[in-house]
Design an enzyme around this catalytic site. Structure first.
Site, mmCIF file in Angstrom:
data_model
loop_
_atom_site.group_PDB
_atom_site.id
_atom_site.type_symbol
_atom_site.label_atom_id
_atom_site.label_comp_id
_atom_site.label_asym_id
_atom_site.label_seq_id
_atom_site.Cartn_x
_atom_site.Cartn_y
_atom_site.Cartn_z
ATOM 1 N N ARG A 35 0.870 -1.178 0.000
ATOM 2 C CA ARG A 35 0.000 0.000 0.000
ATOM 3 C C ARG A 35 0.904 1.223 0.000
ATOM 4 N NH1 ARG A 35 -2.304 0.047 6.306
ATOM 5 N NH2 ARG A 35 -0.307 -0.421 7.230
ATOM 6 N N CYS A 83 2.648 8.622 -5.457
ATOM 7 C CA CYS A 83 3.376 9.879 -5.422
ATOM 8 C C CYS A 83 2.346 10.963 -5.123
ATOM 9 C CB CYS A 83 4.035 10.142 -6.774
ATOM 10 S SG CYS A 83 4.483 11.873 -6.961
ATOM 11 N N ASN A 141 -4.821 7.535 5.242
ATOM 12 C CA ASN A 141 -4.556 6.779 6.464
ATOM 13 C C ASN A 141 -3.107 6.991 6.864
ATOM 14 O OD1 ASN A 141 -5.573 4.501 8.327
ATOM 15 N ND2 ASN A 141 -3.589 3.761 7.635
ATOM 16 N N GLU A 142 -2.884 7.422 8.091
ATOM 17 C CA GLU A 142 -1.516 7.632 8.593
ATOM 18 C C GLU A 142 -0.650 8.312 7.531
ATOM 19 O OE1 GLU A 142 -0.106 3.836 10.042
ATOM 20 O OE2 GLU A 142 -1.036 4.169 11.983
ATOM 21 N N CYS A 172 9.122 10.903 -2.246
ATOM 22 C CA CYS A 172 9.269 10.385 -3.590
ATOM 23 C C CYS A 172 10.179 11.366 -4.322
ATOM 24 C CB CYS A 172 7.872 10.296 -4.209
ATOM 25 S SG CYS A 172 7.807 10.050 -5.986
ATOM 26 N N CYS A 230 7.709 15.345 -8.235
ATOM 27 C CA CYS A 230 8.076 15.840 -6.900
ATOM 28 C C CYS A 230 9.221 16.846 -6.995
ATOM 29 C CB CYS A 230 8.440 14.678 -5.981
ATOM 30 S SG CYS A 230 6.971 13.758 -5.464
ATOM 31 N N GLU A 268 -6.864 4.141 16.348
ATOM 32 C CA GLU A 268 -6.450 2.736 16.353
ATOM 33 C C GLU A 268 -5.779 2.472 17.691
ATOM 34 O OE1 GLU A 268 -4.095 1.635 12.939
ATOM 35 O OE2 GLU A 268 -5.377 2.764 11.560
ATOM 36 N N TRP A 298 3.112 -8.642 11.521
ATOM 37 C CA TRP A 298 2.812 -8.988 10.133
ATOM 38 C C TRP A 298 3.303 -10.421 9.916
ATOM 39 C CZ3 TRP A 298 3.666 -4.337 6.249
ATOM 40 C CH2 TRP A 298 2.683 -3.364 6.498
ATOM 41 N N GLU A 318 -1.974 -8.537 6.973
ATOM 42 C CA GLU A 318 -2.124 -8.307 8.417
ATOM 43 C C GLU A 318 -2.890 -9.413 9.135
ATOM 44 O OE1 GLU A 318 -3.433 -4.254 8.951
ATOM 45 O OE2 GLU A 318 -1.407 -3.574 8.503
ATOM 46 N N TYR A 364 -1.903 -11.488 11.170
ATOM 47 C CA TYR A 364 -1.504 -11.673 12.573
ATOM 48 C C TYR A 364 -1.513 -10.383 13.373
ATOM 49 C CZ TYR A 364 -0.435 -16.202 10.762
ATOM 50 O OH TYR A 364 -0.559 -17.414 10.160
HETATM 51 C C1 GLA Z 1 -1.359 1.080 11.023
HETATM 52 C C2 GLA Z 1 -2.454 1.267 9.996
HETATM 53 C C3 GLA Z 1 -3.461 0.171 9.976
HETATM 54 C C4 GLA Z 1 -2.810 -1.172 10.157
HETATM 55 C C5 GLA Z 1 -1.948 -1.187 11.388
HETATM 56 C C6 GLA Z 1 -1.262 -2.509 11.587
HETATM 57 O O1 GLA Z 1 -1.624 1.637 12.217
HETATM 58 O O2 GLA Z 1 -3.119 2.492 10.113
HETATM 59 O O3 GLA Z 1 -4.127 0.225 8.736
HETATM 60 O O4 GLA Z 1 -2.046 -1.407 9.028
HETATM 61 O O5 GLA Z 1 -0.953 -0.216 11.264
HETATM 62 O O6 GLA Z 1 -0.182 -2.722 10.728
HETATM 63 ZN ZN ZN Z 2 6.735 11.862 -6.777
#
Ligand code: GLA
Ligand code: ZN
Length: 668
Positions: free
Chosen positions: A105, A109, A143-144, A153, A158, A306, A314, A354, A356
């Site tokens: 994931r 860019c 996400n994050e 990149c 860029c 989270e 992993w 993921e 685990y």
């Molecule tokens: C991060 C991500 C989640 C998941 C967890 C566990 O916190 O935001 O999507 O991937 O890690 O790896």
């Molecule tokens: Zn780039």
């Protein structure tokens, strides 16, 4: 809106026939909310412009019937294969010039215009579709943000974006040349188009000024990527909130800046660490500091989006949380300012990377130990959370946390072991041990609210800061500065105006005439009868009005002052010309806390953390036992136990309440 507990939920991983059962089990557990869809791009848009939200509508309806509301993620952290096939230029280029591929994931860019078009389209379609759904409360964009982008990149897009950012900042290339000192090694540019990104293919290290600006640019780029989607959501779904799941001390994005466009910040809290790296568990002080930084970003409570809900991993697994630990960490997050806690994830996944990274439910979906533990925790905490919603615990001391200082020291750490976060944690840990609250601030707030401010490693003299800190001290504040302060200007050039520590020399009553990088050695130091080690660095300090609080003992720097203290106006300023070991740090913090009149929340005991939140009419005190053996806490009788008691089981927590006689001092 009274949301207390949620889960991160991926209904698309499970047959529809299961969704009702999930909603029922969630409800029975006390779950109010789910976050969904942040990786579901392909399920929502299987070909350009072909949207299918029916499955998500269905899931939202089932949850709504169970009284569970929703935060939706825009799915731009996982562009599907059809997008990459149509626009392979979206794939990022790492610093070694390797084009990263599809298969994990974050293979994107963030400056790429083709990618922005895709991102705007999905954000707009989602926002339009879900704007009128009453149970959709808000949004998380991507996400994050920044996660996995450390080495990314360096593509042409860029590079052009970096050059445009530089042009906007410097106006002319002559100005950039002057402020970067490009006369060195004939690096003078004729045009912005010649400026490279700090890719790894340079024969030697890049210009530190370029490198620092690259880090600033990169943070701004991520924020711009976020804000573009935020603007769409604000337009299409004005009644719904926007938040983002930040990552504590993650250093790629200036979270103070990112937080500006959020209604509130969220955070991902994994006490046992991330990914495949076998990591020691984070100590309670570090966990607390992550949470305190989140509270500091807007000076307000936050959500945990989270929260660890089981063993993490992993392909390599972390240790299984001991009975009680999941609930304890949940209570810790709330104690430090979380108004809602969302557990990652609802159910352990049977597919994908993921498998685990365990959820509340095991793979088989049957409620077990984790479900029961968290259900009990929710039943205890939920009823009291509304009273302190919106308020933090208050603090008299603050730590000035700066992304730019961290970046500049990442470019030139001086000592191979110098780490901004570790240096900062030395102070946090000492305050944590003493149960003295320490707020995180950016420095742009009203400083006079605090009796004591610690501003570590002010390496860059950023515009206006020295004047503000000086005024703060002269007005009665106590200030702690440390090694390598005032060395550079904002462009990362060494300053030449007078002796170090530059603009603070007079305030501190010292001059630094020489220094010594402590390679493979430490110096013994005595501070008010305590002997310990100073490491990494030694500033050779001349006293010019200050007194020495600590001096070297024997060794190369025997007798030299290393911690100094000076009165200035009605305040006080300290300088620490090294990094202190825990013994010295303890001694110093005792001294500084006493001088500033800082109050502790209660008696110290190893592994027992005390944290306060203020409510409308009462104060609340959490006692958190981070150790695998019982503990007891001696608190004044005014603290009435409302959860647990003064005797805590292993990995247990208690909550105390005390009616306040005087009004709440501040909104937070
Ligand atoms: C991060 C991500 C989640 C998941 C967890 C566990 O916190 O935001 O999507 O991937 O890690 O790896
Ligand atoms: Zn780039």
């Amino acid at each position: 809106m009274s949301i207390h507990f949620g889960v991160d939920y991926y209904p698309e991983h499970w047959p529809m026939a299961r969704w009702e059962t999930d909603a029922r089990l969630m409800r029975e557990m006390g779950i109010d909310l789910v976050r969904m869809a942040e990786f579901s791009w392909q399920k929502m848009e299987s070909a350009e412009g072909t949207f299918d939200f029916a499955w998500l509508d269905r899931s939202i309806e089932i949850l709504a019937r169970a009284g569970i509301r929703v935060v939706l993620g825009t799915p731009t952290a996982s562009p599907p294969a059809w997008i990459i096939q149509a626009n392979p230029e979206i794939l990022p280029l790492d610093s070694r010039g390797v084009r990263r591929g599809f298969g994990g994931r974050h293979h994107d860019c963030q400056s790429n215009e083709a990618y922005r078009v895709h991102a705007r389209r999905i954000a707009q379609a989602m926002a339009r579709h879900f704007a009128s759904k009453p149970s959709v409360l808000g949004w998380q964009i991507d996400n994050e943000l920044g996660n996995s982008h450390h080495d990314l990149c360096h593509c042409e897009s860029c590079r052009h974006a970096f050059q445009a950012w530089l042009r906007a900042k410097y106006g002319t290339i002559a100005e950039l040349n002057r402020r970067w000192g490009t006369v060195f090694w004939s690096q003078t540019y004729d045009d912005f188009a010649q400026v490279p990104t700090p890719a790894a293919n340079a024969v030697n290290a890049h210009n530190p000024s370029l490198h620092l600006d690259w880090k600033r640019f990169h943070s701004d780029l991520i924020i711009e990527f976020h804000d573009e989607q935020a603007a769409i959501i604000r337009r299409e779904a004005p009644g719904q909130f926007i938040t983002h799941n930040l990552m504590g001390f993650f250093d790629l994005v200036d979270y103070f800046k990112l937080a500006r466009s959020l209604d509130f910040v969220s955070h991902d809290q994994y006490p046992m660490g991330f990914f495949d790296r076998p990591q020691p568990m984070k100590d309670p002080a570090t966990l607390a500091a992550h949470l305190d930084l989140m509270a500091g970003l807007k000076g307000a409570p936050f959500w945990v989006m989270e929260q660890q809900a089981g063993p993490t991993g992993w392909s390599i697994l972390g240790k299984t949380p001991r009975p009680g630990q999941l609930a304890l960490w949940t209570a810790q997050s709330i104690a430090h300012g979380a108004d809602a806690v969302v557990f990652f994830r609802w159910r352990s996944c049977t597919v994908g990377t993921e498998q685990y990274w365990h959820g509340i439910l095991p793979h088989n979906g049957l409620p077990g130990r984790r479900y029961e533990e968290l259900k009990a925790c929710i039943a205890q905490l939920s009823p009291v959370m509304d009273d302190f919603r919106g308020c933090l615990g208050g603090s008299e001391a603050a730590l000035l946390f700066s992304y730019e200082q961290n970046w500049a020291l990442e470019v030139q750490p001086h000592h191979p072991d110098l780490d901004y976060l570790q240096h900062t944690m030395g102070f946090c840990r000492a305050f944590h041990e003493r149960n003295i609250p320490l707020a995180f601030i950016s420095g742009s707030e009203d400083l006079a609210r605090h009796r004591l401010i610690i501003a570590p490693l002010l390496f860059l003299d950023l515009p206006g800061l020295a004047a503000r800190l000086t005024a703060y001290v002269r007005g009665g504040g106590h200030l702690v500065l440390t090694m390598r302060t005032g060395v550079k200007d904002q462009d990362n050039l060494c300053q030449t105006e007078g002796p170090l520590p530059g603009p603070y020399a007079e305030l501190l009553g010292i001059e630094i005439l020489d220094y010594d990088c402590l390679r493979d050695c430490e110096e013994r130091v005595e501070c008010e009868g305590t002997v310990g080690a100073a490491r990494l660095w030694w500033d050779v300090i001349e006293l010019r009005g200050a007194r020495a609080l600590a001096r070297g003992r024997g060794g190369d720097h025997g007798g030299e002052p290393i911690i100094t203290e000076a009165e200035a106006g009605s305040g006080r300023a300290y300088y620490i010309g090294s990094e202190l070991d825990p013994a010295l740090m303890s001694r110093f913090v005792d001294h500084a806390a006493k001088a500033a009149g800082l109050a502790s929340l209660g008696p110290s005991a190893e592994g027992l953390e005390l944290v306060r939140r203020r409510g409308a009419e009462a104060d609340y005190l959490f006692a958190l036992n981070h150790r695998g053996e019982g503990a007891s806490v001696a608190l004044p009788p005014a603290w009435e136990a409302i959860i647990g008691s003064r005797d805590l089981p292993p990995y247990g927590f208690s909550l105390f309440r005390s009616e306040r006689t005087e009004p709440r001092p501040r909104p937070h």
